[in-house]
Design a protein around this motif. Structure first.
Motif, PDB file in Angstrom:
ATOM      1  N   ALA A 123      66.225  59.318  41.777  1.00  0.00           N
ATOM      2  CA  ALA A 123      65.539  58.157  41.580  1.00  0.00           C
ATOM      3  C   ALA A 123      64.921  57.708  42.833  1.00  0.00           C
ATOM      4  O   ALA A 123      64.933  58.222  43.701  1.00  0.00           O
ATOM      5  CB  ALA A 123      66.554  56.968  41.214  1.00  0.00           C
TER       6      ALA A 123
ATOM      7  N   ALA B 210      65.710  51.887  45.821  1.00  0.00           N
ATOM      8  CA  ALA B 210      65.471  50.429  45.444  1.00  0.00           C
ATOM      9  C   ALA B 210      64.596  49.542  46.252  1.00  0.00           C
ATOM     10  O   ALA B 210      63.905  48.570  45.681  1.00  0.00           O
ATOM     11  CB  ALA B 210      66.673  49.840  45.142  1.00  0.00           C
TER      12      ALA B 210
ATOM     13  N   LYS C 256      59.105  48.868  47.160  1.00  0.00           N
ATOM     14  CA  LYS C 256      58.286  47.870  45.932  1.00  0.00           C
ATOM     15  C   LYS C 256      56.817  47.783  46.319  1.00  0.00           C
ATOM     16  O   LYS C 256      56.325  47.928  47.363  1.00  0.00           O
ATOM     17  CB  LYS C 256      58.784  46.363  46.316  1.00  0.00           C
ATOM     18  CG  LYS C 256      60.313  46.285  46.044  1.00  0.00           C
ATOM     19  CD  LYS C 256      60.798  45.084  46.340  1.00  0.00           C
ATOM     20  CE  LYS C 256      62.342  44.894  46.146  1.00  0.00           C
ATOM     21  NZ  LYS C 256      63.028  45.384  44.696  1.00  0.00           N
TER      22      LYS C 256
ATOM     23  N   LYS D 117      56.247  53.801  40.850  1.00  0.00           N
ATOM     24  CA  LYS D 117      56.688  52.527  41.247  1.00  0.00           C
ATOM     25  C   LYS D 117      55.723  51.413  42.280  1.00  0.00           C
ATOM     26  O   LYS D 117      55.816  50.402  42.011  1.00  0.00           O
ATOM     27  CB  LYS D 117      58.184  52.800  42.073  1.00  0.00           C
ATOM     28  CG  LYS D 117      59.152  51.280  42.111  1.00  0.00           C
ATOM     29  CD  LYS D 117      60.544  51.527  42.723  1.00  0.00           C
ATOM     30  CE  LYS D 117      61.025  50.027  42.703  1.00  0.00           C
ATOM     31  NZ  LYS D 117      62.441  50.419  43.434  1.00  0.00           N
TER      32      LYS D 117
ATOM     33  N   LEU E 115      54.967  52.345  35.430  1.00  0.00           N
ATOM     34  CA  LEU E 115      55.913  51.314  35.769  1.00  0.00           C
ATOM     35  C   LEU E 115      57.039  50.983  34.707  1.00  0.00           C
ATOM     36  O   LEU E 115      58.236  50.925  34.964  1.00  0.00           O
ATOM     37  CB  LEU E 115      55.226  50.177  35.983  1.00  0.00           C
ATOM     38  CG  LEU E 115      54.177  49.537  37.108  1.00  0.00           C
ATOM     39  CD1 LEU E 115      53.188  48.553  36.878  1.00  0.00           C
ATOM     40  CD2 LEU E 115      55.200  49.574  38.209  1.00  0.00           C
ATOM     41  N   SER E 116      56.653  51.521  33.585  1.00  0.00           N
ATOM     42  CA  SER E 116      57.670  51.527  32.699  1.00  0.00           C
ATOM     43  C   SER E 116      58.710  52.787  32.614  1.00  0.00           C
ATOM     44  O   SER E 116      59.937  52.635  32.708  1.00  0.00           O
ATOM     45  CB  SER E 116      56.976  51.384  31.041  1.00  0.00           C
ATOM     46  OG  SER E 116      58.083  51.603  30.031  1.00  0.00           O
ATOM     47  N   HIS E 117      58.114  53.731  32.788  1.00  0.00           N
ATOM     48  CA  HIS E 117      58.767  55.091  33.110  1.00  0.00           C
ATOM     49  C   HIS E 117      59.823  55.319  33.886  1.00  0.00           C
ATOM     50  O   HIS E 117      61.068  55.788  33.954  1.00  0.00           O
ATOM     51  CB  HIS E 117      57.888  56.457  33.031  1.00  0.00           C
ATOM     52  CG  HIS E 117      58.548  57.623  33.093  1.00  0.00           C
ATOM     53  ND1 HIS E 117      59.112  58.168  31.891  1.00  0.00           N
ATOM     54  CD2 HIS E 117      58.538  58.475  34.223  1.00  0.00           C
ATOM     55  CE1 HIS E 117      59.628  59.474  32.353  1.00  0.00           C
ATOM     56  NE2 HIS E 117      59.308  59.910  33.410  1.00  0.00           N
TER      57      HIS E 117
ATOM     58  N   THR F 274      61.539  53.087  35.323  1.00  0.00           N
ATOM     59  CA  THR F 274      62.959  51.981  35.145  1.00  0.00           C
ATOM     60  C   THR F 274      64.078  52.723  34.652  1.00  0.00           C
ATOM     61  O   THR F 274      65.006  52.581  34.873  1.00  0.00           O
ATOM     62  CB  THR F 274      62.405  50.989  34.474  1.00  0.00           C
ATOM     63  OG1 THR F 274      61.997  51.186  33.283  1.00  0.00           O
ATOM     64  CG2 THR F 274      61.329  49.994  35.116  1.00  0.00           C
ATOM     65  N   GLN F 275      63.461  54.356  33.889  1.00  0.00           N
ATOM     66  CA  GLN F 275      64.825  54.932  33.676  1.00  0.00           C
ATOM     67  C   GLN F 275      65.641  55.547  34.426  1.00  0.00           C
ATOM     68  O   GLN F 275      66.479  55.968  34.222  1.00  0.00           O
ATOM     69  CB  GLN F 275      63.964  55.810  32.313  1.00  0.00           C
ATOM     70  CG  GLN F 275      63.002  55.455  31.272  1.00  0.00           C
ATOM     71  CD  GLN F 275      62.389  56.445  30.769  1.00  0.00           C
ATOM     72  OE1 GLN F 275      63.138  57.866  30.475  1.00  0.00           O
ATOM     73  NE2 GLN F 275      61.102  56.354  30.083  1.00  0.00           N
TER      74      GLN F 275
ATOM     75  N   SER G 223      67.684  55.637  38.038  1.00  0.00           N
ATOM     76  CA  SER G 223      68.215  54.949  39.024  1.00  0.00           C
ATOM     77  C   SER G 223      69.616  55.703  39.809  1.00  0.00           C
ATOM     78  O   SER G 223      70.038  56.481  39.075  1.00  0.00           O
ATOM     79  CB  SER G 223      68.964  53.617  38.636  1.00  0.00           C
ATOM     80  OG  SER G 223      70.196  53.912  37.953  1.00  0.00           O
TER      81      SER G 223
END
Length: 368
Positions: free
Chosen positions: A174, A177, A180, A290, A344-346, A348-349, A351
């Motif tokens: 991942a 975090a 950004k 991201k 951006l959607s992908h 998030t899968q 972590s």
């Protein structure tokens, strides 16, 4: 349960594996408070783990891939009476015979071989490669479980190296975090890196399997056929192969880019291009997603599995195909925006918490 983790590769200075070790260890400890974790490595690098009550840090600085790690490490591991040892690479010590889990990040050294893949003298490379093949073959057989970052590499282990499917666990990696995107990128920062728009980005080392020369040649050809002077920013903190990269006026070597600058560099790029012939996971593409940067990727090995529908793919053996995809990226704003939205959607899968939970399943398997 007393779990030992060989964390000598902990931290970003050890590139992708170092980030994996750091993120994994940091997530595992709070997820499993009833287990005792013995973390072996450099106490200075591991100091951020000292606040956890279920952690003991044991100094261990034997060099990676050395004879010392094979002779010294097993006795240190034995002395702590571990229930399970996790070595997050292929280099588990041969003389340690208790329950062990290894992480196989890739098998690039199986597929990318020969004098062009090393800076060592040929005789030294042959000895080192034979040692690698022996060590990984032995550890694949004797390990209690194996972790790998994609189904591509799991299937390779099963079909090519005859590893039993039941002992292989896939744990996707991942993005950090703390990474950004920025709403207003600092345009003046480009001067610091002598970078001018329009540009695309490549991030990674310059080993032959990274296929960077194909990317350089495609950019050169694109510039020769268009009035646009497209630049290629190469982010590579260190690489022994920089002298073997094709020379080009289009290249802007950026060296190491710190985390605070990276979002600004990515935000102003037309795309990140991943031209690899072989890849272990493809974390740089997820980082770009991201940071709202379109991703153009080769369709090799595990990359389509990791990037899904969020990247624009090309054949890594076809320069014309890559040049065409670069042309699309340069000319089609709507395409770039679609890739940004999908990315951006992908992303998030993925972590590191999921990675740690899946790793704990491998640990539990070891005690069946």
């Amino acid at each position: 349960m007393k779990i030992g983790i060989d964390a000598r590769l902990y931290g970003p200075k050890h590139t992708g594996i170092g980030r994996y070790v750091q993120e994994l260890v940091s997530q595992l400890i709070p997820l499993s408070p009833k287990d005792q974790f013995i973390i072996f490595g450099d106490p200075k690098l591991l100091s951020d783990l000292e606040s956890f009550s279920n952690v003991t840090i044991v100094p261990l600085k034997t060099p990676i891939y050395s004879l010392a790690e094979q002779l010294i490490n097993p006795f240190i591991f034995y002395s702590h009476h571990l229930d399970l040892l996790h070595v997050p690479h292929f280099n588990a010590p041969l003389l340690y015979f208790k329950k062990t889990i290894i992480t196989i990040h890739d098998l690039i050294k199986h597929l990318s071989t020969g004098p062009d893949t090393t800076t060592l003298p040929s005789w030294q490379y042959r000895i080192k490669h034979l040692a690698y093949r022996f060590l990984i073959s032995r550890n694949l057989k004797t390990s209690t479980a194996i972790i790998t970052p994609s189904h591509y590499w799991k299937n390779y282990l099963i079909t090519q190296l005859k590893v039993p499917s039941a002992k292989i666990f896939v744990t996707y990696e991942a993005v950090n975090a703390g990474l950004k995107p920025v709403d207003t990128p600092d345009k003046t920062l480009l001067k610091k890196y002598s970078l001018k728009k329009p540009y695309i980005i490549y991030t990674g080392n310059l080993y032959p399997h990274k296929n960077v020369n194909l990317l350089i040649n495609a950019v050169n050809s694109f510039n020769a056929n268009h009035s646009l002077n497209l630049k290629l920013g190469i982010i590579a903190g260190r690489s022994a192969f920089h002298k073997r990269v094709t020379k080009s006026d289009a290249i802007v070597p950026l060296g190491y880019v710190p985390d605070q600058d990276l979002p600004h560099i990515y935000a102003q790029a037309l795309a990140l291009v991943q031209p690899s012939l072989i890849e272990g996971f493809g974390l740089t593409g997820l980082e770009a997603m991201k940071l709202k940067t379109p991703v153009v990727s080769s369709n090799a090995t595990c990359l389509p599995e990791v990037y899904g529908q969020a990247a624009l793919y090309f054949d890594p053996y076809d320069q014309q195909d890559l040049e065409e995809k670069i042309s699309w990226i340069v000319k089609e704003h709507d395409l770039r925006q679609r890739l940004v939205d999908r990315g951006l959607s992908h992303v998030t899968q993925f972590s590191w918490t999921k990675t740690a939970r899946q790793t704990l399943k491998a640990y539990k398997y070891a005690f069946k």
